[in-house]
Design an enzyme around this catalytic site. Structure first.
Site, short mmCIF file in Angstrom:
data_model
loop_
_atom_site.label_atom_id
_atom_site.label_comp_id
_atom_site.label_asym_id
_atom_site.label_seq_id
_atom_site.Cartn_x
_atom_site.Cartn_y
_atom_site.Cartn_z
N ARG A 21 4.73 4.04 8.60
CA ARG A 21 3.31 4.22 8.29
C ARG A 21 2.43 4.03 9.52
NH1 ARG A 21 2.51 1.58 2.32
NH2 ARG A 21 3.68 3.21 1.27
N HIS A 216 -7.86 2.22 -12.00
CA HIS A 216 -8.34 3.53 -11.55
C HIS A 216 -9.26 4.20 -12.56
CE1 HIS A 216 -6.04 3.68 -7.86
NE2 HIS A 216 -5.12 3.02 -8.53
N LYS A 247 -12.20 -0.78 -6.15
CA LYS A 247 -12.14 0.68 -6.18
C LYS A 247 -13.51 1.22 -6.63
CE LYS A 247 -7.23 0.44 -5.82
NZ LYS A 247 -5.90 0.36 -6.41
N THR A 277 -8.23 -20.02 -2.33
CA THR A 277 -9.68 -20.16 -2.23
C THR A 277 -10.39 -19.06 -3.03
OG1 THR A 277 -9.46 -21.20 -0.08
CG2 THR A 277 -11.61 -20.22 -0.58
N THR A 362 5.79 5.02 -2.48
CA THR A 362 4.61 5.07 -3.35
C THR A 362 4.80 6.14 -4.43
OG1 THR A 362 3.28 4.37 -1.46
CG2 THR A 362 2.09 5.27 -3.34
C1 LIG Z 1 -4.79 -0.65 -6.22
C2 LIG Z 1 -4.10 -1.05 -7.48
C3 LIG Z 1 -4.01 -2.38 -7.88
C4 LIG Z 1 -4.40 -3.49 -6.97
O1 LIG Z 1 -5.78 -3.64 -6.86
P1 LIG Z 1 -6.38 -4.27 -5.53
O2 LIG Z 1 -7.69 -4.82 -5.96
O3 LIG Z 1 -6.47 -3.18 -4.53
O4 LIG Z 1 -5.43 -5.34 -5.09
C5 LIG Z 1 -3.52 -2.68 -9.14
N1 LIG Z 1 -3.09 -1.71 -9.97
C6 LIG Z 1 -3.11 -0.41 -9.60
C7 LIG Z 1 -2.62 0.61 -10.56
C8 LIG Z 1 -3.59 -0.04 -8.34
O5 LIG Z 1 -3.56 1.24 -7.96
#
Ligand SMILES: *Cc1c(COP(=O)(O)O)cnc(C)c1O
Length: 409
Positions: A21, A216, A247, A277, A362
């Site tokens: 990567r 998502h 996100k 923390t 992935t």
């Molecule tokens: C990105 C992701 C997570 C983790 O969320 P983060 O806040 O980025 O750690 C959990 N579940 C899914 C399906 C994801 O794509």
């Protein structure tokens, strides 16, 4: 004894499989999303980001930034402690109330990230139920798989989105064995949606608990942005909703929302919650501002869907291999890790278009892809430029276009 060769050999394996990567050094420009600077080997260059999970651009919303700056100025940079030892600050308490309200649950609990919320949430909930069986969708995110592993209880994997298979597994168990169904609302690499209503019916019928990852979908679906379960009208049937603040809400942090006792139990037993923390007040205040905004503003959601449809339509018309997706995710099939990386490199270096290649692990081998995430701020000009650049790159890398494939048949 020397140790270096272990690490150099492990890296050589990644290079050999074309899945080493390389991170792009990006400088986002607040207020100009999705424009950014790429710190290329030859110096900074302007680019357009086409693969951000800041799906709605909320990370650059003036209200969100304003809340962050104002809170940091007033309360300082860090939380100063774990939640138990002086780290439960007022913006955190307000954020947890806001999340509980968003998902229509009694309470919510914020973690350092969505990853940790799944890992700690699933493991703790399952462990607290003697002889629990976890039923996990085959495509679940790594953070959920880690949660299932850490639970240390029996697990069964159901074929992705296959409710008949799920029912078969449920029916094989005695009714009063504790069962936890864990799944995602929206799978982010293909953009497909879980049959949430049917899963809830099965859970009810076979006496299982439901745990949904709305990472998502939260912010982007449902009238107030509560996600897919809300859109389908079954949020009240879901026991635990997990989500991220990183996100669509554009900040950082993760959470679970559920009834008061579940939340209190996870708060009391989850090491991943207890021994770390708390998130900074400024981050919590910013996340609260983003959630509040998206609860009442429909503009971002409508425009997001419209832009995603436009990208799919333009790329399809150009003959590019858009994978079928019912949501805002636009995956373009490449099917080869080296070509995927090469296409991505050419897009960035020659067209100022940034789409990160998505390779194994992935996604499964042979389904390597470019995963495009349109946002409300990608205009028609950018979409046309994307299609033109992709067509050029497809030719250079030697990837087939759809109409050519048809002509050859
Ligand atoms: C990105 C992701 C997570 C983790 O969320 P983060 O806040 O980025 O750690 C959990 N579940 C899914 C399906 C994801 O794509």
């Amino acid at each position: 004894m020397t140790y270096d060769h272990f690490f150099s050999a492990s890296l050589a394996r990644l290079h050999a499989e074309h899945r080493y990567r390389v991170f792009a050094d990006i400088e986002r420009i607040a207020g100009r999303f999705p424009h950014a600077l790429w710190h290329s080997p030859d110096g900074p260059r302007p680019i357009v980001i086409w693969c951000s999970n800041d799906y709605l651009g909320m990370g650059q919303d003036p209200k969100v930034i304003g809340a962050m700056v104002e809170t940091a100025t007033r309360m300082g940079a860090g939380a100063g402690g774990t939640r138990n030892i002086s780290g439960t600050h007022h913006p955190m308490v307000e954020l947890e109330r806001e999340i509980a309200d968003l998902h229509g649950k009694e309470a919510a609990l914020v973690f350092t990230s969505g990853y940790v919320s799944n890992q700690a949430g699933i493991a703790t909930i399952a462990k607290l139920m003697p002889n629990c069986l976890i039923l996990s969708d085959a495509w679940n995110h790594n953070s959920m798989i880690e949660g299932v592993r850490r639970a240390g209880v029996e697990k069964k994997i159901w074929r992705h989105n296959d409710v008949d298979h799920l029912e078969e597994l449920l029916a094989a168990e005695i009714l009063d064995r504790p069962k936890l169904i864990v799944f995602e609302a929206l799978y982010s690499m293909d953009g497909d949606v879980a049959p949430v209503e049917r899963i809830c019916e099965l859970a009810e019928h076979y006496g299982a608990m439901t745990y949904i990852d709305e990472v998502h979908s939260a912010g982007m679906y449902g009238r107030r942005g509560a996600g897919i379960a809300a859109r389908e009208g079954v949020l009240h049937k879901i026991d635990v909703v997990e989500g991220t603040l990183a996100k669509a809400f554009g900040c950082l942090g993760g959470y679970i929302a559920a009834n008061a006792d579940i939340i209190d139990a996870v708060r009391s037993y989850a090491p991943g919650f207890i021994f770390t923390t708390a998130l900074p007040p400024a981050v919590c205040a910013a996340a609260t501002a983003a959630i509040r905004h998206l609860k009442s503003s429909q503009w971002e959601r409508d425009r997001h869907q419209e832009r995603a449809a436009q990208v799919k339509s333009v790329l399809n018309a150009a003959g590019l291999p858009v994978m079928p997706s019912e949501t805002h995710i636009v995956p373009l099939l490449v099917g080869d890790p080296e070509k995927c990386k090469e296409a991505s490199n050419l897009l960035l270096a020659e067209h100022g278009i940034y789409v990160q290649p998505i390779n194994y692990p992935t996604v499964p081998r042979g389904t390597e892809r470019l995963r495009i995430t349109p946002t409300p701020y990608h205009d028609d000009g950018m979409i046309d430029a994307l299609a033109q650049a992709l067509l050029g790159v497809w030719g250079r890398v030697g990837l087939p276009l759809r109409h050519r494939a048809l002509a050859a048949e």
